[in-house]
Design a protein around this motif. Structure first.
Motif, PDB file in Angstrom:
ATOM      1  N   ARG A 273     -51.031 -15.516  -1.317  1.00 11.70           N
ATOM      2  CA  ARG A 273     -50.029 -15.367  -0.256  1.00 11.70           C
ATOM      3  C   ARG A 273     -48.963 -14.365  -0.668  1.00 11.70           C
ATOM      4  N   MET A 274     -48.400 -13.726   0.323  1.00 14.08           N
ATOM      5  CA  MET A 274     -47.373 -12.740   0.046  1.00 14.08           C
ATOM      6  C   MET A 274     -46.039 -13.421  -0.259  1.00 14.08           C
ATOM      7  N   ILE A 275     -45.449 -13.028  -1.356  1.00 16.04           N
ATOM      8  CA  ILE A 275     -44.134 -13.560  -1.745  1.00 16.04           C
ATOM      9  C   ILE A 275     -43.061 -12.689  -1.071  1.00 16.04           C
ATOM     10  N   THR A 276     -41.887 -13.285  -0.847  1.00 19.78           N
ATOM     11  CA  THR A 276     -40.762 -12.486  -0.360  1.00 19.78           C
ATOM     12  C   THR A 276     -39.732 -12.348  -1.473  1.00 19.78           C
ATOM     13  N   LEU A 277     -39.252 -11.143  -1.665  1.00 16.27           N
ATOM     14  CA  LEU A 277     -38.153 -10.947  -2.606  1.00 16.27           C
ATOM     15  C   LEU A 277     -36.865 -10.831  -1.796  1.00 16.27           C
ATOM     16  N   PRO A 294     -36.643   0.519  -9.025  1.00 15.31           N
ATOM     17  CA  PRO A 294     -37.203  -0.639  -9.743  1.00 15.31           C
ATOM     18  C   PRO A 294     -37.527  -1.816  -8.824  1.00 15.31           C
ATOM     19  N   LEU A 295     -36.757  -1.961  -7.742  1.00 14.46           N
ATOM     20  CA  LEU A 295     -37.043  -3.031  -6.777  1.00 14.46           C
ATOM     21  C   LEU A 295     -38.384  -2.756  -6.081  1.00 14.46           C
ATOM     22  N   ASP A 297     -40.810  -0.904  -7.184  1.00 14.03           N
ATOM     23  CA  ASP A 297     -41.911  -1.030  -8.164  1.00 14.03           C
ATOM     24  C   ASP A 297     -42.316  -2.491  -8.337  1.00 14.03           C
ATOM     25  N   LEU A 298     -41.307  -3.351  -8.470  1.00 12.17           N
ATOM     26  CA  LEU A 298     -41.601  -4.772  -8.667  1.00 12.17           C
ATOM     27  C   LEU A 298     -42.303  -5.355  -7.434  1.00 12.17           C
ATOM     28  N   ALA A 299     -41.802  -4.986  -6.257  1.00 16.56           N
ATOM     29  CA  ALA A 299     -42.402  -5.495  -5.018  1.00 16.56           C
ATOM     30  C   ALA A 299     -43.863  -5.068  -4.919  1.00 16.56           C
ATOM     31  N   ARG A 300     -44.140  -3.827  -5.277  1.00 18.36           N
ATOM     32  CA  ARG A 300     -45.535  -3.358  -5.212  1.00 18.36           C
ATOM     33  C   ARG A 300     -46.407  -4.117  -6.198  1.00 18.36           C
ATOM     34  N   ARG A 301     -45.871  -4.320  -7.405  1.00 18.24           N
ATOM     35  CA  ARG A 301     -46.647  -5.035  -8.420  1.00 18.24           C
ATOM     36  C   ARG A 301     -46.981  -6.456  -7.950  1.00 18.24           C
ATOM     37  N   LYS A 305     -43.017  -8.573  -0.097  1.00 16.13           N
ATOM     38  CA  LYS A 305     -42.154  -7.826   0.811  1.00 16.13           C
ATOM     39  C   LYS A 305     -40.709  -8.065   0.407  1.00 16.13           C
ATOM     40  N   VAL A 306     -39.851  -7.181   0.860  1.00 13.62           N
ATOM     41  CA  VAL A 306     -38.450  -7.245   0.448  1.00 13.62           C
ATOM     42  C   VAL A 306     -37.584  -7.573   1.656  1.00 13.62           C
ATOM     43  N   ASN A 307     -36.710  -8.535   1.470  1.00 16.03           N
ATOM     44  CA  ASN A 307     -35.789  -8.936   2.520  1.00 16.03           C
ATOM     45  C   ASN A 307     -34.371  -8.589   2.057  1.00 16.03           C
ATOM     46  N   LEU A 308     -33.812  -7.555   2.635  1.00 17.78           N
ATOM     47  CA  LEU A 308     -32.451  -7.153   2.248  1.00 17.78           C
ATOM     48  C   LEU A 308     -31.438  -7.890   3.118  1.00 17.78           C
TER      49      LEU A 308
END
Ligand code: SAH
Ligand code: SF4
Length: 376
Positions: A273-277, A294-295, A297-301, A305-308
């Protein structure tokens, strides 16, 4: 201390009822009173025989929090401050689905629930950690936030003369464990409460509609990966280098980024499952152009997905949200690196919606009243 009736799983009830010589249909009646009809007293359970009700009352409590304050109106974000049986306060936030977001009006509601009174992790930007940790919530105190919110809603409909929904109709169909406290530090009670909220005979909320947010307790993230239920996981990252994260989140010293990332990778691989950062943007702390790569890069690894989230100011703390232009530029910098990202205008910004803020306000008012009383 007696256990609470809403803390038992169905197989535990089944064993109990067979010891008592009670037929299975009685258990179904009881569970319907506990969850669909959200009963607050044994007397209400009119189709259960008196001696069974008495036995239940002798052996179990039937706890319900008391609403002490509510902010917001019924069609917007609302915040509830509950008083627990020992006088402690916790918060839940009810967020209606935004028609603009989903294209059509809907009765979908998300409830943000608390798992502890206060928080021990002391993130520098957060109101929940400010007064330290008081105690863990019990299973029933976690799930009662959902039932009590639904009870309040039913009453509000009645008072407005609107038709009540059927007993099985649920107001809350999405849960985010992002209220006060660190959920994974209250692991057993959390999993039990979420299991009960998910059960078809209990809360009936799909596991995929339940999101657990953690500040990064790496060993517990691995443990969660082994749970049978498919909860969604959100990580409160807020910094994608140890330098930034350490400045605002003391937990990073215990579980530095590499360890956290490895635990997230394990979770992601195990669950698929996809994690949310989650990344709150705080002016001058983590919102500069060089913080974005770096954010990303980490999300891709992590296939995340990123939630700002623009920071929500907390009274007494020095942090501020960046300007809209800085927020947009940060979003663009992350997206440029081929990462799925959203920028959220904090819903309920106007009603102290970020976790812990209402409780802090009420407790501070209480403390100043107590001080005044002391002086008088
Ligand atoms: N302890 C857990 C869950 C509760 S906090 C965790 O930290 O994940 C829920 C979210 O609200 C976290 O991402 C937290 O960092 C964020 N938050 C806390 N204070 C905030 C504030 N003032 N403005 C915006 N978000 C905040
Ligand atoms: Fe606790 Fe989460 Fe607030 Fe950190 S952000 S102090 S872990 S509630």
């Amino acid at each position: 201390m007696k256990p609470d009736a809403r803390a038992l799983l169905k197989d535990e009830w089944t064993r109990r009822f067979s010891e008592w010589g009670q037929p299975a249909y009685r258990l179904d009646q009881l569970l319907s009173w506990l969850y669909s009809r959200r009963a607050t007293s044994w007397d209400q359970m009119s189709n259960l025989p008196k001696d069974l009700r008495q036995r239940l009352a002798d052996e179990f409590t039937l706890d319900a929090p008391e609403l002490t304050r509510k902010q917001g109106s019924r069609d917007t974000t609302q915040k509830f401050l509950w008083r627990l049986s020992d006088g402690a306060y916790i918060e839940s936030v009810l967020i209606p689905a935004s028609p603009a977001l989903y294209g059509e009006p809907s009765d979908r509601h998300t409830l943000c629930v608390s798992t502890q009174v206060g928080c021990a992790y002391g993130c520098k930007f957060c109101a929940s950690g400010l007064e330290g940790w008081k105690r863990n919530l019990r299973t029933e105190e976690i799930l009662n936030q959902v039932l009590a919110t639904e009870r309040w809603h039913e009453r509000a409909l009645r008072e407005e003369g609107k038709p009540e929904s059927s007993p099985d109709a649920r107001l809350v169909n999405n849960i985010v464990v992002m209220g006060m406290g660190e959920p994974l530090a209250n692991y057993e009670a959390l999993i039990r409460a979420l299991t009960l909220l998910n059960a078809p005979w209990g809360g009936g909320i799909g596991a995929r509609k339940i999101t657990i947010s953690t500040s990064g307790l790496a060993p517990q993230i691995r443990r969660l990966a082994d749970e049978p239920l498919q909860f969604r996981l959100a990580i409160s990252l807020h910094g994608a280098t140890d330098a930034v994260r350490e400045r605002i989140m003391p937990i990073n010293r215990k579980y530095p980024l590499q360890e956290l990332a490895a635990a997230c990778e394990f979770y992601q691989e195990k669950k698929g499952r996809m994690i949310t950062l989650e990344y709150i943007l705080i002016a001058g702390v983590n919102d500069q152009p060089d913080h974005a790569p770096p954010l990303a890069d980490l999300a891709r690894r992590l296939h995340a997905k990123v939630n700002l989230i623009p920071y929500n100011h907390v009274e007494g703390l020095p942090w501020e949200r960046p300007s809209d232009a800085v927020q947009e530029a940060f979003l663009a910098a992350v997206e440029k690196r081929k990462v799925v990202a959203t920028l959220r205008r904090e819903k309920g910004h106007d009603i102290d919606a970020a976790c812990g803020q209402l409780r802090l306000k009420v407790e501070r008012e209480g403390a100043s009243e107590a001080r005044k009383a002391g002086k008088a």
